[in-house]
Design a protein around this motif. Structure first.
Motif, PDB file in Angstrom:
ATOM      1  N   GLU A  45       0.818  -1.215   0.000  1.00  0.00           N
ATOM      2  CA  GLU A  45       0.000   0.000   0.000  1.00  0.00           C
ATOM      3  C   GLU A  45       0.855   1.270   0.000  1.00  0.00           C
ATOM      4  O   GLU A  45       0.483   2.275  -0.602  1.00  0.00           O
ATOM      5  N   VAL A  51       0.525  -1.587  -5.407  1.00  0.00           N
ATOM      6  CA  VAL A  51      -0.405  -2.412  -6.180  1.00  0.00           C
ATOM      7  C   VAL A  51      -1.741  -1.709  -6.405  1.00  0.00           C
ATOM      8  O   VAL A  51      -2.294  -1.778  -7.520  1.00  0.00           O
ATOM      9  N   SER A  65      -5.994 -12.464 -10.711  1.00  0.00           N
ATOM     10  CA  SER A  65      -5.425 -12.248  -9.384  1.00  0.00           C
ATOM     11  C   SER A  65      -6.536 -12.100  -8.357  1.00  0.00           C
ATOM     12  O   SER A  65      -7.581 -11.494  -8.628  1.00  0.00           O
ATOM     13  N   PHE A  67      -6.331 -10.181  -6.009  1.00  0.00           N
ATOM     14  CA  PHE A  67      -6.282  -8.802  -5.534  1.00  0.00           C
ATOM     15  C   PHE A  67      -7.119  -7.840  -6.378  1.00  0.00           C
ATOM     16  O   PHE A  67      -7.166  -6.648  -6.083  1.00  0.00           O
ATOM     17  N   TYR A  71      -6.745  -4.737  -2.828  1.00  0.00           N
ATOM     18  CA  TYR A  71      -5.450  -5.102  -2.257  1.00  0.00           C
ATOM     19  C   TYR A  71      -5.238  -4.393  -0.925  1.00  0.00           C
ATOM     20  O   TYR A  71      -5.481  -3.199  -0.782  1.00  0.00           O
ATOM     21  N   THR A  72      -4.757  -5.155   0.050  1.00  0.00           N
ATOM     22  CA  THR A  72      -4.218  -4.608   1.286  1.00  0.00           C
ATOM     23  C   THR A  72      -2.994  -5.435   1.649  1.00  0.00           C
ATOM     24  O   THR A  72      -2.869  -6.598   1.247  1.00  0.00           O
ATOM     25  N   ASP A  73      -2.087  -4.850   2.407  1.00  0.00           N
ATOM     26  CA  ASP A  73      -0.914  -5.607   2.850  1.00  0.00           C
ATOM     27  C   ASP A  73      -1.331  -6.794   3.725  1.00  0.00           C
ATOM     28  O   ASP A  73      -0.701  -7.857   3.695  1.00  0.00           O
ATOM     29  N   ARG A  75      -4.042  -8.562   3.349  1.00  0.00           N
ATOM     30  CA  ARG A  75      -4.513  -9.624   2.452  1.00  0.00           C
ATOM     31  C   ARG A  75      -3.336 -10.308   1.763  1.00  0.00           C
ATOM     32  O   ARG A  75      -3.337 -11.526   1.570  1.00  0.00           O
ATOM     33  N   LEU A  76      -2.327  -9.526   1.391  1.00  0.00           N
ATOM     34  CA  LEU A  76      -1.125 -10.107   0.781  1.00  0.00           C
ATOM     35  C   LEU A  76      -0.464 -11.084   1.734  1.00  0.00           C
ATOM     36  O   LEU A  76      -0.092 -12.202   1.344  1.00  0.00           O
ATOM     37  N   SER A 116      -1.606 -14.981  -8.386  1.00  0.00           N
ATOM     38  CA  SER A 116      -2.212 -13.739  -7.921  1.00  0.00           C
ATOM     39  C   SER A 116      -1.152 -12.716  -7.534  1.00  0.00           C
ATOM     40  O   SER A 116      -1.327 -11.510  -7.749  1.00  0.00           O
TER      41      SER A 116
END
Length: 480
Positions: A45, A51, A65, A67, A71-73, A75-76, A116
């Motif tokens: 982020e 991303v 993907s 994401f 996208y969030t860190d 979730r990554l 992803s």
């Protein structure tokens, strides 16, 4: 149906199956752990190439993907830690102990999770071995479990992947830099490769006639030996062992992430159990397999036909006048073109990033930011990191060659901000968490020290300044 099963199964490849499944899973494990450690700083982020900004611009063109839904860190990390856990189970052989569909689901899951990540990874995930890992994971998914004999068509598809790796690399060299054709490429390559390891200087200082012999041997291994993978045993097994040996030589001489390690793992799938039993007579790897279920046969046939269809562009690319190197022809990274170092740089340029707490002037004290893998301090011995992939260090090598894809200026800003996530990617922070007043980037030429220079100075590298890439820059409003 028994004669069909006899054609589609290969009972003499249990060891090869185990090495392929557990080895590929181990590389996935490393890749997911790398994402946990590096992705948020590089692409998160608040990363160098965030991303969310990329997805807003690229949309579905980025490729499949998880994401795309946001996208969030956090979730990554959830995706990466899930992949790590499943890959660890596959390394231990837990899914392989169940029905054939269990390892199939497990491998397809980590393939999808890593797809992803790769499809939003931009420049930091634009390496050929990312697509190689994805393709290898997808193929190995269909190797089945210990209940049934290894499917022969899957083993054949793995050989086809190794063929494309080796022959593609050989052809790109012959079509590329003249130094590969006149056998002088290794006069330079060990010194100018992206990230030398502890043995690279030793390899570089070998006699030039030996370097020429190395290049000639490389051409044989990449242009002739791969065809032998499709011959009957024992020739195919011997060809695989030749590829394993030459890839091992590359492991010893440089840091190429998991490219060479994964190639070795895949090549073992062409080595029959009889080879191991010949070396270790007491070894008995024969198993009492159950008949292969019809659904497994159908799934394997359909999957291999699907891969063969997707592989047509890669086949044509091998013989194309303008051969593509490390190219994916679809968004799923299946049926890729491979190849590396079609050209060899003959001089090593390095970008050295420095910061200072002082105002710019003759008395300013500039301190270097040290990276974990790339050359910096001339007295520091290169380290071994492969099969782990230091993505920022690799991008610094491309930067020194003139390739910058929008990440370096944000990197300098993060240094001026003393961003803790980015600083963790470095070996040292010369300011111990304090914000520098200025940063700059200078260009140097690096070369390995000779034996005489090493004895006299203790230096691994000799470097010469070549000018300024980025003049002193600051975020402060009170600087002149």
């Amino acid at each position: 149906m028994e004669w069909i099963a006899g054609i589609l199964t290969a009972e003499d490849y249990e060891v090869g199956r185990q090495i392929a499944q557990r080895g590929v899973a181990a590389v996935y494990l490393i890749a997911f752990l790398s994402a946990v450690a590096q992705f948020p700083a590089l692409l998160g982020e608040k990363g160098l190439m965030p991303v969310p900004v990329f997805l807003e611009r690229a949309g579905r063109r980025a490729g499949p993907s998880l994401f795309h839904r946001g996208y969030t860190d956090r979730r990554l990390r959830a995706v990466a830690w899930t992949g790590t856990a499943v890959a660890a189970l596959l390394v231990l052989g837990v899914p392989q102990a169940g029905p054939p569909w269990v390892p199939l689901i497990a491998f397809l899951l980590i393939w999808w999770l890593y797809t992803s990540i790769v499809n939003v990874g931009q420049a930091f995930y634009g390496f050929g071995w990312e697509s190689l890992l994805l393709e290898a994971g997808f193929i190995v998914a269909f190797l089945g479990s210990a209940e049934i004999a290894p499917p022969f068509l899957v083993l054949l598809m793995i050989r086809w992947l190794v063929f494309r790796l080796e022959f593609g690399a050989g052809m790109i060299k012959m079509r590329g830099d003249r130094s590969w054709r006149d056998l002088t490429a290794l006069y330079y390559h060990h010194e100018t490769q992206p990230m030398p390891n502890p043995a690279s200087r030793l390899f570089h200082l070998l006699p030039k006639p030996l370097h020429r012999l190395e290049v000639a041997g490389n051409h044989v291994t990449q242009l002739i030996v791969p065809f032998l993978l499709f011959t009957p045993q024992p020739v195919a097994g011997v060809a695989a062992l030749v590829i394993i040996a030459t890839q091992g030589w590359l492991v010893l001489s440089g840091n190429f992430a998991w490219l060479n390690t994964l190639t070795i793992i895949l090549a073992f799938a062409a080595v029959p159990d009889s080879f191991y039993e010949a070396v270790f007579p007491a070894l008995d790897v024969s198993g009492a397999y159950q008949p292969t279920p019809l659904y497994v046969t159908v799934v394997v046939l359909l999957a291999m036909l699907f891969l063969a269809y997707l592989g047509r562009p890669a086949l044509l690319n091998l013989f194309a006048r303008r051969q593509l190197m490390n190219a994916s022809f679809n968004r799923w990274h299946l049926g890729n073109a491979y190849g590396a170092f079609g050209s060899v740089t003959k001089v090593r340029y390095e970008v050295i990033v420095e910061g200072t707490l002082d105002r710019v002037g003759p008395g300013a004290q500039w301190r270097e930011y040290e990276f974990k893998g790339k050359p910096g301090d001339p007295s520091r011995m290169p380290r071994q990191f492969a099969p782990y992939h230091l993505r920022l260090d690799w991008m610094m090598w491309f930067l020194a060659l003139g390739s910058e894809r929008g990440w370096f200026s944000p990197f300098l800003v993060k240094l001026l901000q003393a961003d803790p996530l980015v600083l963790k990617l470095l070996r040292t922070d010369p300011f111990d968490g304090a914000r520098p007043r200025y940063v700059r980037a200078r260009m140097f030429i690096y070369r390995f020290s000779t034996r005489e220079e090493k004895r006299a100075t203790g230096l691994w590298w000799i470097r010469e300044p070549q000018g300024v890439l980025v003049h002193p820059a600051s975020l402060r409003a009170d600087v002149p």
